[in-house]
Design a protein around this motif. Structure first.
Motif, mmCIF file in Angstrom:
data_model
loop_
_atom_site.group_PDB
_atom_site.id
_atom_site.type_symbol
_atom_site.label_atom_id
_atom_site.label_comp_id
_atom_site.label_asym_id
_atom_site.label_seq_id
_atom_site.Cartn_x
_atom_site.Cartn_y
_atom_site.Cartn_z
ATOM 1 N N ALA A 1 3.457 26.010 -8.252
ATOM 2 C CA ALA A 1 3.320 24.558 -8.444
ATOM 3 C C ALA A 1 4.245 23.790 -7.509
ATOM 4 C CB ALA A 1 3.616 24.196 -9.894
ATOM 5 N N ASP A 2 5.425 24.348 -7.238
ATOM 6 C CA ASP A 2 6.354 23.699 -6.307
ATOM 7 C C ASP A 2 5.904 23.848 -4.854
ATOM 8 O OD1 ASP A 2 8.001 22.924 -8.399
ATOM 9 O OD2 ASP A 2 9.294 24.687 -8.237
ATOM 10 N N LEU A 3 5.279 24.974 -4.541
ATOM 11 C CA LEU A 3 4.857 25.227 -3.169
ATOM 12 C C LEU A 3 3.661 24.378 -2.763
ATOM 13 C CD1 LEU A 3 4.949 29.122 -2.770
ATOM 14 C CD2 LEU A 3 6.479 27.473 -1.710
ATOM 15 N N ALA A 4 2.730 24.177 -3.682
ATOM 16 C CA ALA A 4 1.430 23.584 -3.349
ATOM 17 C C ALA A 4 1.516 22.281 -2.560
ATOM 18 C CB ALA A 4 0.600 23.398 -4.622
ATOM 19 N N VAL B 1 -1.331 31.803 -7.763
ATOM 20 C CA VAL B 1 -0.553 33.044 -7.810
ATOM 21 C C VAL B 1 -1.458 34.189 -7.367
ATOM 22 C CG1 VAL B 1 0.755 34.654 -9.252
ATOM 23 C CG2 VAL B 1 0.913 32.189 -9.669
ATOM 24 N N VAL B 2 -1.050 34.862 -6.313
ATOM 25 C CA VAL B 2 -1.824 35.968 -5.751
ATOM 26 C C VAL B 2 -1.085 37.269 -6.024
ATOM 27 C CG1 VAL B 2 -2.794 36.969 -3.647
ATOM 28 C CG2 VAL B 2 -2.744 34.473 -3.935
ATOM 29 N N GLY B 3 -1.763 38.215 -6.648
ATOM 30 C CA GLY B 3 -1.194 39.543 -6.865
ATOM 31 C C GLY B 3 -1.733 40.515 -5.833
ATOM 32 N N ASN C 1 0.816 29.633 -1.633
ATOM 33 C CA ASN C 1 0.669 30.485 -2.803
ATOM 34 C C ASN C 1 1.955 31.239 -3.111
ATOM 35 O OD1 ASN C 1 -2.352 30.327 -3.312
ATOM 36 N ND2 ASN C 1 -2.331 31.016 -1.172
ATOM 37 N N ALA C 2 2.199 31.507 -4.385
ATOM 38 C CA ALA C 2 3.221 32.467 -4.787
ATOM 39 C C ALA C 2 2.583 33.848 -4.802
ATOM 40 C CB ALA C 2 3.774 32.122 -6.165
ATOM 41 N N VAL C 3 3.384 34.881 -4.550
ATOM 42 C CA VAL C 3 2.821 36.226 -4.465
ATOM 43 C C VAL C 3 3.602 37.195 -5.345
ATOM 44 C CG1 VAL C 3 4.203 36.852 -2.420
ATOM 45 C CG2 VAL C 3 2.030 38.029 -2.862
ATOM 46 N N LEU C 4 2.860 38.035 -6.051
ATOM 47 C CA LEU C 4 3.416 39.129 -6.832
ATOM 48 C C LEU C 4 3.026 40.429 -6.141
ATOM 49 C CD1 LEU C 4 2.534 37.878 -10.421
ATOM 50 C CD2 LEU C 4 4.835 38.036 -9.438
ATOM 51 N N LEU C 5 4.010 41.175 -5.684
ATOM 52 C CA LEU C 5 3.786 42.365 -4.866
ATOM 53 C C LEU C 5 3.986 43.625 -5.690
ATOM 54 C CD1 LEU C 5 5.895 40.906 -1.981
ATOM 55 C CD2 LEU C 5 3.444 41.390 -1.767
ATOM 56 N N ARG C 6 2.947 44.465 -5.731
ATOM 57 C CA ARG C 6 3.073 45.742 -6.448
ATOM 58 C C ARG C 6 2.688 46.865 -5.503
ATOM 59 N NH1 ARG C 6 3.619 50.234 -8.353
ATOM 60 N NH2 ARG C 6 3.840 50.698 -10.569
ATOM 61 N N MET D 1 -9.025 38.806 6.328
ATOM 62 C CA MET D 1 -8.704 37.637 5.516
ATOM 63 C C MET D 1 -7.425 36.999 6.011
ATOM 64 S SD MET D 1 -9.559 39.353 1.854
ATOM 65 C CE MET D 1 -8.769 38.020 0.961
ATOM 66 N N GLY D 2 -7.553 35.836 6.626
ATOM 67 C CA GLY D 2 -6.401 35.083 7.084
ATOM 68 C C GLY D 2 -6.066 33.966 6.130
ATOM 69 N N LEU D 3 -5.498 32.906 6.647
ATOM 70 C CA LEU D 3 -5.026 31.805 5.806
ATOM 71 C C LEU D 3 -6.139 31.082 5.040
ATOM 72 C CD1 LEU D 3 -2.342 30.386 8.248
ATOM 73 C CD2 LEU D 3 -1.914 31.577 6.088
ATOM 74 N N PRO D 4 -7.257 30.701 5.682
ATOM 75 C CA PRO D 4 -8.282 29.971 4.923
ATOM 76 C C PRO D 4 -8.810 30.752 3.725
ATOM 77 C CG PRO D 4 -8.692 29.786 7.278
ATOM 78 C CD PRO D 4 -7.613 30.808 7.105
ATOM 79 N N GLU D 5 -8.837 32.093 3.843
ATOM 80 C CA GLU D 5 -9.346 32.919 2.736
ATOM 81 C C GLU D 5 -8.377 32.966 1.556
ATOM 82 O OE1 GLU D 5 -11.689 33.283 6.024
ATOM 83 O OE2 GLU D 5 -9.576 33.876 6.031
ATOM 84 N N LEU D 6 -7.171 32.467 1.744
ATOM 85 C CA LEU D 6 -6.201 32.396 0.650
ATOM 86 C C LEU D 6 -6.175 31.017 0.006
ATOM 87 C CD1 LEU D 6 -3.294 34.513 2.138
ATOM 88 C CD2 LEU D 6 -4.693 35.065 0.144
#
Length: 428
Positions: free
Chosen positions: A25-28, A125-127, A149-154, A408-413
């Motif tokens: 929400a802060d990044l958007a 939020v992208v996982g 986007n915020a990202v959760l990396l697993r 998948m680059g930036l527009p796809e996110l």
């Protein structure tokens, strides 16, 4: 009365997802300049702290070799100072790319005078669930940050030390640039339960992107309640047509297979038109032998091995569907373009297929009939890559057809939303 935190009864994975949602929400609304400054800070930090990263990675590599991990996997896991510098360079390439957020996809003034615009917005939020590819940690974080986007990396447990060191560097850099550090998080836990929790975090995580082998992708697609963008395996084909330039065909074949065999855009199958088999196949076998490639040949191609330097074994049915990710390639002879296309339709994973031909008519026919994310004419399959396409570092190569397809680059996110502006308009 003691205060109760809303996080008290949450698992670590859910708590991380909530923090990511707040960070998203802060990044958007952030302008491009602020995000770009954070990305430059990341690139600088990667270079300054290369030794820390490589030392952590060396522990993962040693553990992988001790466990008997295949060298192709070890190669993907390994970070050298040169590779870290290359990753930092990829981040800087993302900086110069246009920011898709706020782009007007389409707009018009409606007959009633309302102004309607469709604009790009972050997904949220992208996982990312991925295997032993620590470079993905940085690529994903950079692309998600640039697109708001915020990202959760697993990542996989085999790269845990590497990913922990990388995320520590990334969070320090982002926080130092004034952005929320929780925009980049490593999902807590190394067991499968943490993956299952991430896949069930619908409403907190907006989309999951799996990157890895067929088993991982299938697990995420079939087990997730969060929407998934499917990145597929790379069973890629090179078809050498009857009217091919043979020198060109040898160069493209060897580059497609052996330039870096452990990646998804490496060729896994060679198909040769019968009319040029006598002239081409012995040359191709010798060239592949020099590159250290073992050929899994069908019955029609096997006899050509005599007199060559090639290591050739008889192909089984399984060879046609295998993504080797190694110095192996399946090879066969076909009667026609149509038979090559039929074979590709049957066995391809829909990633990348290449044709080598001097006939524009044949090339056009091939591109019409083959339905993969990328169809290459007189070019290596290795070009199917976000950076090679000019997109910067990619989040993955989608082999599905909804929302995103191909690198998948930036527009796809991003997704889109409609902004409707009126002047006291009401609907009758």
């Amino acid at each position: 009365m003691p205060s109760v935190s809303p996080y008290d009864n949450m698992t670590p994975v859910v708590r991380a997802a909530y923090r990511a949602r707040a960070a998203a929400a802060d990044l958007a609304p952030l302008p491009r300049a602020v995000k770009d400054d954070a990305l430059l800070a990341i690139a600088d930090a990667l270079e300054v702290r290369t030794r820390e990263i490589v030392e952590a990675n060396a522990e993962d590599v040693a553990a992988a070799r001790e466990a008997g991990t295949a060298e192709s996997v070890v190669d993907r896991l390994t970070l050298t100072p040169e590779r870290v510098r290359a990753i930092a360079a990829d981040v800087r390439e993302v900086v110069v790319l246009p920011d898709p957020v706020g782009e007007v996809v389409r707009g018009s003034t409606l007959p009633n005078g309302l102004d309607l615009r469709q604009v790009r917005v972050p997904l949220g939020v992208v996982g990312i669930i991925y295997e032993a590819r620590p470079n993905v940690t940085v690529d994903a974080a950079a692309l998600c940050l640039k697109s708001g986007n915020a990202v959760l990396l697993r990542g996989s447990s085999s790269a845990h030390r590497s990913n922990t060191a990388l995320v520590r560097v990334l969070r320090d850099a982002v926080g130092g640039a004034g952005l929320p550090a929780d925009a980049i998080q490593l999902v807590p836990g190394e067991n499968r339960e943490s993956v299952r929790e991430l896949m069930r975090a619908r409403g907190l995580v907006d989309v999951l992107i799996p990157r890895g082998g067929a088993s991982l992708i299938r697990t995420v697609v079939e087990g997730s309640t969060v929407p998934v963008i499917e990145t597929g395996t790379g069973n890629c084909h090179v078809y050498v047509d009857a009217e091919a330039d043979l020198d060109m065909a040898v160069d493209i074949l060897v580059n497609s297979k052996a330039q870096r065999p452990s990646v998804c855009n490496a060729a896994e199958t060679l198909l040769v038109h019968q009319d040029i088999a006598d002239a081409f196949v012995p040359r191709a076998l010798d060239a592949l032998a020099e590159a250290g490639v073992t050929v899994h040949a069908d019955q029609r191609l096997l006899p050509y091995a005599e007199g060559t330097k090639a290591t050739v074994v008889e192909a089984t049915v399984e060879d046609w569907e295998t993504e080797y990710l190694s110095y192996d390639i399946a090879a066969g002879i076909v009667d026609s373009l149509e038979q090559a296309v039929e074979h590709i339709r049957l066995w391809s994973s829909g990633h990348t297929e290449a044709i080598v031909t001097t006939s524009q008519r044949t090339a056009r026919r091939f591109t019409q009939l083959v339905d993969s994310t990328t169809v290459a004419v007189n070019a290596s399959t290795r070009f199917t890559d976000g950076s090679q396409f000019g997109f910067g570092a990619e989040i993955g190569i989608s082999t599905q057809k909804l929302h995103a397809r191909g690198p998948m680059g930036l527009p796809e996110l991003t997704s889109t939303k409609y902004i409707l502006t009126g002047d006291g308009h009401t609907r009758g």
